[in-house]
Design a protein around this motif. Structure first.
Motif, mmCIF file in Angstrom:
data_model
loop_
_atom_site.group_PDB
_atom_site.id
_atom_site.type_symbol
_atom_site.label_atom_id
_atom_site.label_comp_id
_atom_site.label_asym_id
_atom_site.label_seq_id
_atom_site.Cartn_x
_atom_site.Cartn_y
_atom_site.Cartn_z
ATOM 1 N N LEU A 121 0.829 -1.205 0.000
ATOM 2 C CA LEU A 121 0.000 0.000 0.000
ATOM 3 C C LEU A 121 0.851 1.237 0.000
ATOM 4 C CD1 LEU A 121 -0.118 1.465 3.050
ATOM 5 C CD2 LEU A 121 -1.588 -0.454 3.541
ATOM 6 N N GLY A 122 0.254 2.305 -0.437
ATOM 7 C CA GLY A 122 0.855 3.632 -0.357
ATOM 8 C C GLY A 122 0.166 4.382 0.767
ATOM 9 N N ALA A 123 0.928 4.887 1.711
ATOM 10 C CA ALA A 123 0.353 5.561 2.884
ATOM 11 C C ALA A 123 0.849 6.996 2.963
ATOM 12 C CB ALA A 123 0.748 4.815 4.163
ATOM 13 N N GLY A 124 -0.027 7.861 3.405
ATOM 14 C CA GLY A 124 0.383 9.224 3.699
ATOM 15 C C GLY A 124 1.337 9.230 4.878
ATOM 16 N N GLU A 125 2.195 10.208 4.904
ATOM 17 C CA GLU A 125 3.223 10.307 5.954
ATOM 18 C C GLU A 125 2.621 10.190 7.358
ATOM 19 O OE1 GLU A 125 7.148 10.290 6.786
ATOM 20 O OE2 GLU A 125 6.374 10.554 4.764
ATOM 21 N N ASP A 126 1.450 10.775 7.570
ATOM 22 C CA ASP A 126 0.834 10.755 8.894
ATOM 23 C C ASP A 126 0.235 9.395 9.251
ATOM 24 O OD1 ASP A 126 -1.121 11.097 6.887
ATOM 25 O OD2 ASP A 126 -2.475 12.146 8.241
ATOM 26 N N ARG A 127 0.090 8.508 8.295
ATOM 27 C CA ARG A 127 -0.500 7.186 8.546
ATOM 28 C C ARG A 127 0.547 6.079 8.726
ATOM 29 N NH1 ARG A 127 -4.467 9.692 9.803
ATOM 30 N NH2 ARG A 127 -6.248 10.057 8.464
ATOM 31 N N ILE A 128 1.785 6.355 8.392
ATOM 32 C CA ILE A 128 2.829 5.332 8.456
ATOM 33 C C ILE A 128 2.954 4.713 9.851
ATOM 34 C CG2 ILE A 128 5.333 4.962 8.266
ATOM 35 C CD1 ILE A 128 5.229 6.879 5.820
ATOM 36 N N PRO A 129 2.968 5.503 10.930
ATOM 37 C CA PRO A 129 3.089 4.874 12.261
ATOM 38 C C PRO A 129 1.954 3.896 12.569
ATOM 39 C CG PRO A 129 3.556 7.219 12.406
ATOM 40 C CD PRO A 129 3.016 6.976 11.026
ATOM 41 N N PHE A 130 0.733 4.217 12.154
ATOM 42 C CA PHE A 130 -0.395 3.317 12.391
ATOM 43 C C PHE A 130 -0.187 1.995 11.671
ATOM 44 C CE2 PHE A 130 -4.474 1.690 10.738
ATOM 45 C CZ PHE A 130 -5.012 1.239 11.934
ATOM 46 N N TYR A 131 0.141 2.059 10.385
ATOM 47 C CA TYR A 131 0.359 0.821 9.629
ATOM 48 C C TYR A 131 1.556 0.040 10.178
ATOM 49 C CZ TYR A 131 -3.059 2.332 6.158
ATOM 50 O OH TYR A 131 -4.216 2.721 5.530
ATOM 51 N N ALA A 132 2.608 0.750 10.557
ATOM 52 C CA ALA A 132 3.783 0.070 11.122
ATOM 53 C C ALA A 132 3.404 -0.667 12.405
ATOM 54 C CB ALA A 132 4.902 1.079 11.383
ATOM 55 N N HIS A 133 2.575 -0.062 13.215
ATOM 56 C CA HIS A 133 2.109 -0.707 14.448
ATOM 57 C C HIS A 133 1.337 -1.995 14.127
ATOM 58 C CE1 HIS A 133 0.671 -1.087 18.561
ATOM 59 N NE2 HIS A 133 -0.556 -1.225 18.084
ATOM 60 N N MET A 134 0.738 -2.065 12.935
ATOM 61 C CA MET A 134 -0.057 -3.224 12.525
ATOM 62 C C MET A 134 0.754 -4.231 11.697
ATOM 63 S SD MET A 134 -2.853 -2.707 14.098
ATOM 64 C CE MET A 134 -3.694 -4.131 13.450
ATOM 65 N N GLY A 135 2.093 -4.071 11.670
ATOM 66 C CA GLY A 135 2.949 -5.060 11.025
ATOM 67 C C GLY A 135 3.404 -4.729 9.621
ATOM 68 N N TRP A 136 2.965 -3.595 9.088
ATOM 69 C CA TRP A 136 3.417 -3.167 7.766
ATOM 70 C C TRP A 136 4.789 -2.510 7.906
ATOM 71 C CZ3 TRP A 136 0.392 -3.547 3.190
ATOM 72 C CH2 TRP A 136 -0.883 -4.077 3.378
ATOM 73 N N HIS A 137 5.595 -2.562 6.862
ATOM 74 C CA HIS A 137 6.953 -2.020 6.892
ATOM 75 C C HIS A 137 7.126 -1.029 5.751
ATOM 76 C CE1 HIS A 137 8.251 -5.153 9.731
ATOM 77 N NE2 HIS A 137 7.364 -5.886 9.079
#
Length: 188
Positions: A121-137
């Motif tokens: 996925l492509g994530a906005g800069e402000d969403r990266i921490p949320f996705y990272a917390h859910m196992g995305w890198h």
């Protein structure tokens, strides 16, 4: 979560026009700067998903949504099968309530069922921490090129640096290739 949600994994061809309209209504609220794309039954602005995870409220409104499509992308000259994941949204009134976490847990289960090596996925800069917390890198330094959304007219190639994320599903993160990412089409 303060509200009962009925979760459903839906194949694209099983959605009715009222389903598409309900999804579009929530996406317009979740993405107000893009709300002109989500009108009537138009509930995607890029590549049409093949599967969706939808969280329905008791009143028939959509409270959470994600679209997924299997596709090959090119990374550093190598074709990679991914579950392209997009139009990830939670109703603004439920953001911060845990619904987004539940949505991503269910998204992972769909990606596992599709047996893809990676979610992408492509994530906005402000969403990266949320996705990272859910196992995305986040793919460090990744530059990705895709066909821009066509809801406002003809698609043109667009290149973005940063915000490209992968979720190891049936492959290992260290096996993700390095190099420029070419989506060879639109994003979900």
């Amino acid at each position: 979560m303060s509200e009962d949600i009925r979760w459903e994994v839906v194949e694209e061809s099983a959605l009715t026009l009222p389903d598409h309209e309900a999804i579009a209504a929530m996406l317009g609220q979740a993405f107000p700067s893009w709300s002109h794309w989500y009108v009537g039954g138009r509930d995607y602005a890029g590549m049409q998903p093949e599967r969706r995870v939808v969280g329905w409220g008791a009143d028939g409104t959509v409270l959470a949504h994600v679209g997924i499509r299997r596709m090959f992308i090119t990374v550093g000259g190598q074709d990679v099968l991914v579950g392209d994941t997009g139009i990830v949204a939670v109703s603004p009134r439920l953001q911060g309530s845990g619904v987004g976490r539940e949505l991503l847990v269910r998204t992972r289960a769909v990606l596992e069922g599709l047996r893809v090596p990676y979610g992408f996925l492509g994530a906005g800069e402000d969403r990266i921490p949320f996705y990272a917390h859910m196992g995305w890198h986040e793919v460090d330094g990744a530059v990705g090129t895709f066909s821009a959304f066509t809801a406002d007219g003809v698609g043109v190639n667009e290149t973005e640096q940063g915000g490209w994320m992968v979720l190891p599903v049936e492959a290992q993160l260290e096996d993700w290739p390095t190099g420029e990412i070419m989506l060879n089409g639109q994003q979900v």
